[in-house]
Write a protein that holds these residues in place. Structure first.
Motif, PDB file in Angstrom:
ATOM      1  N   THR A 102     -21.132 -95.988 -86.898  1.00 35.93           N
ATOM      2  CA  THR A 102     -20.121 -95.795 -85.997  1.00 35.93           C
ATOM      3  C   THR A 102     -19.448 -97.079 -85.458  1.00 35.93           C
ATOM      4  OG1 THR A 102     -21.198 -93.790 -84.888  1.00 35.93           O
ATOM      5  CG2 THR A 102     -19.813 -95.071 -83.475  1.00 35.93           C
ATOM      6  N   ARG A 145     -17.160 -98.246 -88.358  1.00 35.36           N
ATOM      7  CA  ARG A 145     -15.903 -97.324 -88.466  1.00 35.36           C
ATOM      8  C   ARG A 145     -14.867 -97.591 -87.235  1.00 35.36           C
ATOM      9  NH1 ARG A 145     -18.883 -91.700 -90.059  1.00 35.36           N
ATOM     10  NH2 ARG A 145     -18.781 -91.941 -92.476  1.00 35.36           N
ATOM     11  N   ASN A 146     -15.584 -98.245 -86.140  1.00 35.90           N
ATOM     12  CA  ASN A 146     -14.638 -98.476 -85.032  1.00 35.90           C
ATOM     13  C   ASN A 146     -14.061 -99.997 -84.957  1.00 35.90           C
ATOM     14  OD1 ASN A 146     -14.946 -96.154 -83.516  1.00 35.90           O
ATOM     15  ND2 ASN A 146     -16.555 -96.984 -82.724  1.00 35.90           N
ATOM     16  N   CYS A 188     -10.642-100.955 -90.219  1.00 37.78           N
ATOM     17  CA  CYS A 188     -11.525-100.402 -91.210  1.00 37.78           C
ATOM     18  C   CYS A 188     -10.906 -98.704 -91.062  1.00 37.78           C
ATOM     19  CB  CYS A 188     -12.928-100.206 -90.375  1.00 37.78           C
ATOM     20  SG  CYS A 188     -13.881 -98.690 -91.387  1.00 37.78           S
ATOM     21  N   ALA A 228     -11.684 -96.576 -93.800  1.00 36.18           N
ATOM     22  CA  ALA A 228     -12.702 -95.520 -94.021  1.00 36.18           C
ATOM     23  C   ALA A 228     -14.186 -96.249 -94.778  1.00 36.18           C
ATOM     24  CB  ALA A 228     -12.149 -94.867 -95.460  1.00 36.18           C
ATOM     25  N   TYR A 229     -15.162 -95.652 -94.334  1.00 35.49           N
ATOM     26  CA  TYR A 229     -16.470 -96.178 -94.470  1.00 35.49           C
ATOM     27  C   TYR A 229     -17.348 -94.950 -94.622  1.00 35.49           C
ATOM     28  CZ  TYR A 229     -19.905 -99.794 -94.329  1.00 35.49           C
ATOM     29  OH  TYR A 229     -20.781-100.690 -94.684  1.00 35.49           O
ATOM     30  N   ASP A 230     -17.593 -94.896 -95.874  1.00 35.36           N
ATOM     31  CA  ASP A 230     -18.260 -93.428 -96.315  1.00 35.36           C
ATOM     32  C   ASP A 230     -19.387 -93.596 -97.165  1.00 35.36           C
ATOM     33  OD1 ASP A 230     -16.961 -91.402 -94.515  1.00 35.36           O
ATOM     34  OD2 ASP A 230     -15.044 -92.020 -95.664  1.00 35.36           O
ATOM     35  N   GLU A 244     -15.437 -98.127 -98.947  1.00 35.93           N
ATOM     36  CA  GLU A 244     -14.966 -98.807 -97.795  1.00 35.93           C
ATOM     37  C   GLU A 244     -13.477 -99.335 -98.152  1.00 35.93           C
ATOM     38  OE1 GLU A 244     -16.819-102.587 -96.618  1.00 35.93           O
ATOM     39  OE2 GLU A 244     -18.614-102.040 -97.723  1.00 35.93           O
TER      40      GLU A 244
END
Length: 97
Positions: A31, A34-35, A39, A41-43, A58
């Motif tokens: 979290t 991603r904040n 950023c 995308a970060y999956d 990323e």
């Protein structure tokens, strides 16, 4: 600014793939990342062929944003988690105009 996409290939220690990602989520690191500013995308994705492989994708607004990201305190915490659960890491980069 050029967007930056990173493909990070992790080889987890045997049986540790899910535990690695679960710990990142549990500690709030995912979290926090991603904040971060820039950023996009970060999956994490699990391989269907190899039970120890994880792909992290990323996407950053710029390489500068990604450099700032690497200096965040939660990245030091992620490093300790990685040392516990991951055997190998490889990184690929793509810059988009």
């Amino acid at each position: 600014m050029d967007e930056l996409i990173l493909y990070v290939y992790y080889t987890a220690k045997p049986g540790c793939r899910e535990q690695f990602v679960r710990e990142i989520v549990r500690r709030g690191i995912l979290t926090a990342i991603r904040n971060e500013e820039g950023c996009l995308a970060y999956d994490y994705y699990f391989s269907a062929q190899d039970e120890n492989v994880i792909l992290l994708v990323e996407k950053w607004a710029s390489a500068a944003h990604q450099r700032v990201h690497m200096e965040q305190p939660h990245m030091a915490e992620l490093k300790t988690i990685k040392e516990q659960f991951v055997d190998d890491t490889r990184v690929g980069r793509v810059y988009l105009d």
